[in-house]
Design an enzyme around this catalytic site. Structure first.
Site, short mmCIF file in Angstrom:
data_model
loop_
_atom_site.label_atom_id
_atom_site.label_comp_id
_atom_site.label_asym_id
_atom_site.label_seq_id
_atom_site.Cartn_x
_atom_site.Cartn_y
_atom_site.Cartn_z
N HIS A 297 6.39 -7.92 -1.22
CA HIS A 297 5.30 -8.34 -2.10
C HIS A 297 4.96 -7.31 -3.15
CE1 HIS A 297 3.93 -11.35 1.23
NE2 HIS A 297 5.02 -11.73 0.58
N ASP B 209 0.80 -1.24 0.00
CA ASP B 209 0.00 0.00 0.00
C ASP B 209 0.82 1.28 0.00
OD1 ASP B 209 -0.81 -0.80 3.45
OD2 ASP B 209 0.91 0.30 2.70
N GLY C 234 2.09 -6.88 13.08
CA GLY C 234 0.92 -6.83 12.20
C GLY C 234 0.87 -7.90 11.14
N SER D 74 0.13 -12.20 10.39
CA SER D 74 -0.33 -13.50 10.92
C SER D 74 0.80 -14.52 10.82
CB SER D 74 -1.54 -13.98 10.10
OG SER D 74 -1.18 -14.04 8.72
P1 OAD Z 1 -3.08 -11.11 7.53
O1 OAD Z 1 -4.41 -10.54 7.22
O2 OAD Z 1 -2.81 -12.58 7.28
O3 OAD Z 1 -2.76 -10.86 9.06
C1 OAD Z 1 -2.93 -9.57 9.59
C2 OAD Z 1 -2.42 -9.61 11.02
O4 OAD Z 1 -2.52 -8.31 11.56
C3 OAD Z 1 -3.23 -10.54 11.93
O5 OAD Z 1 -2.34 -11.35 12.67
C4 OAD Z 1 -3.98 -9.58 12.85
O6 OAD Z 1 -4.13 -10.11 14.16
C5 OAD Z 1 -3.04 -8.39 12.87
N1 OAD Z 1 -3.69 -7.11 13.14
C6 OAD Z 1 -4.95 -6.75 12.90
N2 OAD Z 1 -5.15 -5.45 13.29
C7 OAD Z 1 -3.94 -5.02 13.78
C8 OAD Z 1 -3.48 -3.79 14.31
N3 OAD Z 1 -4.29 -2.75 14.45
N4 OAD Z 1 -2.19 -3.70 14.69
C9 OAD Z 1 -1.35 -4.77 14.56
N5 OAD Z 1 -1.73 -5.96 14.06
C10 OAD Z 1 -3.02 -6.08 13.67
O7 OAD Z 1 -2.00 -10.21 6.75
P2 OAD Z 1 -0.47 -10.54 6.52
O8 OAD Z 1 0.12 -11.31 7.66
O9 OAD Z 1 0.19 -9.27 6.17
O10 OAD Z 1 0.41 -11.74 0.37
O11 OAD Z 1 -0.54 -11.50 5.22
C11 OAD Z 1 0.70 -11.87 4.61
C12 OAD Z 1 0.44 -11.98 3.13
O12 OAD Z 1 -0.69 -12.87 2.88
C13 OAD Z 1 0.04 -10.68 2.47
O13 OAD Z 1 1.16 -9.88 2.17
C14 OAD Z 1 -0.63 -11.20 1.21
C15 OAD Z 1 -1.47 -12.32 1.80
O14 OAD Z 1 -1.68 -13.31 0.87
C16 OAD Z 1 0.32 -11.47 -0.98
O15 OAD Z 1 -0.59 -10.82 -1.42
C17 OAD Z 1 1.43 -12.07 -1.77
#
Ligand code: OAD
Length: 250
Positions: A117, A102, A191, A193
């Site tokens: 990514h 983003d 932030g 998963s």
């Molecule tokens: P996820 O949606 O899998 O996980 C988001 C994480 O952020 C979760 O563990 C939430 O608990 C946490 N979260 C939510 N609100 C929050 C806040 N206010 N502060 C801190 N943490 C918070 O997203 P990613 O882990 O980024 O890949 O996913 C990894 C990749 O999977 C992405 O980059 C994307 C997706 O497929 C591609 O598109 C290649």
């Protein structure tokens, strides 16, 4: 919120590595992928974010990313993004690797960013043989027909410069991350998963090398029981406090 040990370790750190995921942008109103209302919850990711989906229906995939840009355009960095940019100014060596596409870290002022990514605000030619480098999405904002626009060099379809499911990460981004992790003496994972490789391996590599790994996430993850410290808090609340406590920033 943070242990004295974490604050002391961050304060003494020569080289800090930060890995972020969608949760850091959640405080800016950007939907995460797997949480409630998550992007992948509302869309069959495999029907929109894969090379096959693009080959089958380039127009649909292009329009999906146009929709995501429309959601993102008015959103601003939040205190978590700014705290990471402020941390970069306070340590001698700093690397930010983000899974987010983003661009909010850059807008918040972060400099040394590895976009694992890709970046939704860039496009590139979808032809694997085309030498055309990624370019700003704005460049192809001429009245679009056909959709997606075509590469000026080879006539192939332009695509978002992002990593899709089943695609390899940019090798340069990966090797730069590995080098920085080897140098790091403090690692913050916030932030994410921690479900998607190779990013999810990075905190574990640092932990196995004896580096202090601090996780910040309101929900527990696979990492929470393994890393040195896991703080269940939002990034927008926790990160400014972390920087303030470690560097007495008023
Ligand atoms: P996820 O949606 O899998 O996980 C988001 C994480 O952020 C979760 O563990 C939430 O608990 C946490 N979260 C939510 N609100 C929050 C806040 N206010 N502060 C801190 N943490 C918070 O997203 P990613 O882990 O980024 O890949 O996913 C990894 C990749 O999977 C992405 O980059 C994307 C997706 O497929 C591609 O598109 C290649």
């Amino acid at each position: 919120m943070f242990s004295r040990e974490a604050i002391a370790a961050l304060k003494a750190a020569r080289s800090v590595f930060v890995l972020t995921g969608a949760g850091v942008s959640a405080d800016s109103g950007v939907p995460t992928f797997r949480g409630t209302g998550g992007l992948w919850r509302n869309y069959q990711a495999t029907s929109l974010a894969t090379p096959k989906a693009f080959a089958n229906n380039p127009k649909l995939v292009w329009e999906f990313y146009s929709y995501r840009r429309k959601i993102l355009a008015p959103l601003k960095p939040n205190p978590g993004h700014f705290a990471i940019a402020s941390l970069e100014e306070r340590v001698s060596s700093f690397t930010l690797a983000t899974q987010n596409i983003d661009n909010l870290h850059r807008i918040a002022g972060s400099q040394n960013i590895i976009e694992l990514h890709g970046n939704i605000w860039e496009v590139r030619c979808s032809s694997s043989t085309c030498k055309n480098a990624a370019e700003p999405w704005e460049n192809c904002q001429v009245p679009l027909s056909p959709l997606p626009p075509l590469c000026g060099d080879c006539g192939g379809h332009l695509r978002p410069n992002v990593v899709w499911f089943g695609e390899m990460l940019n090798p340069a981004a990966l090797s730069a991350s590995m080098r920085a992790i080897q140098e790091a003496d403090f690692f913050i994972v916030v932030g994410t998963s921690a479900l998607v490789q190779p990013a999810s391996r990075m905190p574990l590599m640092a932990h196995e090398a004896g580096v202090f790994v601090l996780e910040i996430n309101p929900e527990p993850t696979e990492l929470s029981k393994i890393v040195k410290e896991s703080v269940q808090e939002t990034s927008g609340a926790a990160l400014p406090l972390l920087v303030e406590e470690a560097f007495a920033v008023q």
